[in-house]
Design a protein around this motif. Structure first.
Motif: not given
Ligand SMILES: C[S@@+](CC[C@H](N)C(=O)[O-])C[C@H]1O[C@@H](n2cnc3c(N)ncnc32)[C@H](O)[C@@H]1O
Length: 283
Positions: A99-117
């Motif tokens: 998940v993390a590497p995929e999101l890093a690629l997808e969100h290249k522009a803003d590099k935001k990763i948002r998670v809810w527990s």
């Protein structure tokens, strides 16, 4: 069967238990089966003692007439808060490796990763998420903007979570490298309290949130939602409504992690299963 005064401190009639069940379901979504009667008795008996009330029926009347003062205690008494660091570890492996590497690629522009527990209990889950993402980030040496929202209905577990302090027995299962890296501990032996490092804590926001509320305060979308070992206590229609709302709040292709004994099969079609209680939003 009613719990009678003959051999117990308080009497809890079938009617009392039914009323408690209704109130629990209304306020929290938790549906209490007949098998939970003893558990409910022993947890709420503490409230009766604390309030010096001698009958369950009087406690129920008190709860109804003093909702503002007592509802929180009632809710905190009936929730089940069992959790641990890196519980169901394959979820964290998947988060790190896929998940993390995929999101890093997808969100290249803003590099935001948002998670809810959602249903974070005493905090072990969101801290494990933040640690995993921090490790994944180090591995790729990229600077991601990671934010984890951690919510629970129960205010007492949430207060514990916010502090991020854990006794040794809570963290002994964590491997030594991780322990050294993400916890502060000022004693030479294994005793005392371990404090989650600020590097991790700063990525997490803790808030009280009842998943049953018609309105949730979040405005942005999430890439990943963890809602593990929470819906197991809800009936199917409540689960369906909740998972629908999760799908609405997730980005396209967002991930949902649920507990080991939970399933979306027969509940919603908005996710596809990737196996091992990991799901991906399809629409
Ligand atoms: C068994 S714990 C799970 C903790 C963690 N997710 C895990 O899997 O280790 C379930 C949590 O769900 C919370 N919960 C139950 N009903 C809730 C509701 N209606 N809204 C928010 N949280 C709720 C409980 O307070 C409890 O802390």
């Amino acid at each position: 069967m009613s719990i009678s005064r003959k051999n117990r401190e308080f009497e809890m009639t079938d009617r009392d238990f039914d009323q408690i069940r209704t109130l629990a379901s209304e306020f929290t979504g938790i549906s209490l089966s007949e098998q939970k009667k003893e558990m409910v008795y022993s947890r709420l008996a503490r409230r009766l003692r604390a309030l010096d009330i001698s009958e369950f029926s009087d406690y129920i009347s008190y709860l109804k007439s003093h909702e503002r003062q007592e509802l929180g205690n009632f809710v905190n008494s009936i929730t089940t808060n069992l959790t641990s660091f890196f519980r169901e570890n394959h979820h964290f492996d998947y988060l790190k490796s896929t998940v993390a590497p995929e999101l890093a690629l997808e969100h290249k522009a803003d590099k935001k990763i948002r998670v809810w527990s959602a249903g974070c209990s005493t905090g072990e889950e969101p801290y494990s998420i933040a640690m995993t993402l921090a490790e994944a980030r180090e591995f790729t040496s990229q600077s991601w903007d990671v934010k984890v929202l951690a919510t629970d209905l129960d205010t007492s577990v949430l207060n514990h979570a916010k502090q991020g302090k854990y006794d040794f027995n809570r963290i002994e299962g964590i491997d030594t490298t991780r322990k050294k890296k993400w916890f502060e501990h000022h004693q030479t032996d294994n005793k005392g309290v371990f404090q989650v490092s600020d590097k991790i804590k700063n990525n997490i926001t803790f808030n009280q949130l009842n998943l049953m509320n018609n309105r949730w305060p979040m405005s942005g979308r999430f890439d990943v939602i963890f809602c593990r070992n929470v819906v197991i206590y809800f009936d199917k229609p409540t689960q369906r409504k909740l998972f629908d709302r999760y799908a609405d709040l997730l980005n396209e292709g967002g991930y949902l992690f649920i507990g080991h004994s939970e399933t979306l099969h027969g509940v919603t079609t908005r996710f596809k299963s990737l196996g091992r209680t990991i799901y991906r939003k399809v629409h």
